[in-house]
Design a protein around this motif. Structure first.
Motif, PDB file in Angstrom:
ATOM      1  N   GLU A  63      39.634 -68.082  24.096  1.00  0.00           N
ATOM      2  CA  GLU A  63      39.976 -68.248  22.668  1.00  0.00           C
ATOM      3  C   GLU A  63      41.046 -69.379  22.634  1.00  0.00           C
ATOM      4  N   GLN A  64      42.101 -69.448  23.280  1.00  0.00           N
ATOM      5  CA  GLN A  64      42.827 -70.857  23.335  1.00  0.00           C
ATOM      6  C   GLN A  64      42.047 -71.867  23.486  1.00  0.00           C
ATOM      7  N   ASP A  67      39.904 -73.135  20.843  1.00  0.00           N
ATOM      8  CA  ASP A  67      40.633 -73.705  19.645  1.00  0.00           C
ATOM      9  C   ASP A  67      41.198 -75.165  20.174  1.00  0.00           C
TER      10      ASP A  67
END
Length: 135
Positions: A63-64, A67
């Motif tokens: 997810e990081q 993003d």
């Protein structure tokens, strides 16, 4: 200013917002994108100070990574949109520089926090108080 630079101003404001979000996202992230075991530092023989070592890190989560990639792409695209906007071709030399600086200062002024309360000036102090006090 918005009348003078409608698409450029809004794109520039979006660029600043995306850049701020990107920096805020990256600030707490581990130093290594991929998991790393780290390495020990070297101790200076005379001072005992340990330098150049790094602790192991777990790396970014999926997810990081997504993003970071999304925000980097957004910053990239907005940077290109602002810097290559057709409006800039309508200005030459100092007029172009002046227009870019006016846009920059307009955005800086919009982001500046209100002034903080200043210390009172000498004439604003209560009567009988001197600037320096002696016991």
């Amino acid at each position: 200013m918005a009348d003078t630079y409608p698409p450029t101003w809004s794109s520039t404001a979006s660029l600043h917002q995306a850049r701020a979000e990107y920096e805020a996202l990256c600030r707490p992230l581990p130093w290594s994108v991929e998991p790393s075991v780290g390495w020990p530092g070297e101790e200076h023989p005379h001072t005992g100070v340990v330098t150049a070592g790094r602790e192991g890190r777990p790396g970014y989560t999926a997810e990081q990574k997504a993003d970071v990639a999304r925000l980097r792409e957004m910053v990239w695209e907005l940077s290109i949109e602002v810097s290559t906007h057709p409006y800039w071709a309508t200005r030459e030399g100092e007029a172009r520089v002046g227009a870019r600086m006016a846009l920059k200062h307009h955005l800086d002024a919009a982001a500046t926090p209100p002034e903080t309360e200043q210390c009172p000036q000498k004439e604003d102090r209560a009567p009988g108080l001197s600037q320096t006090s002696t016991p």
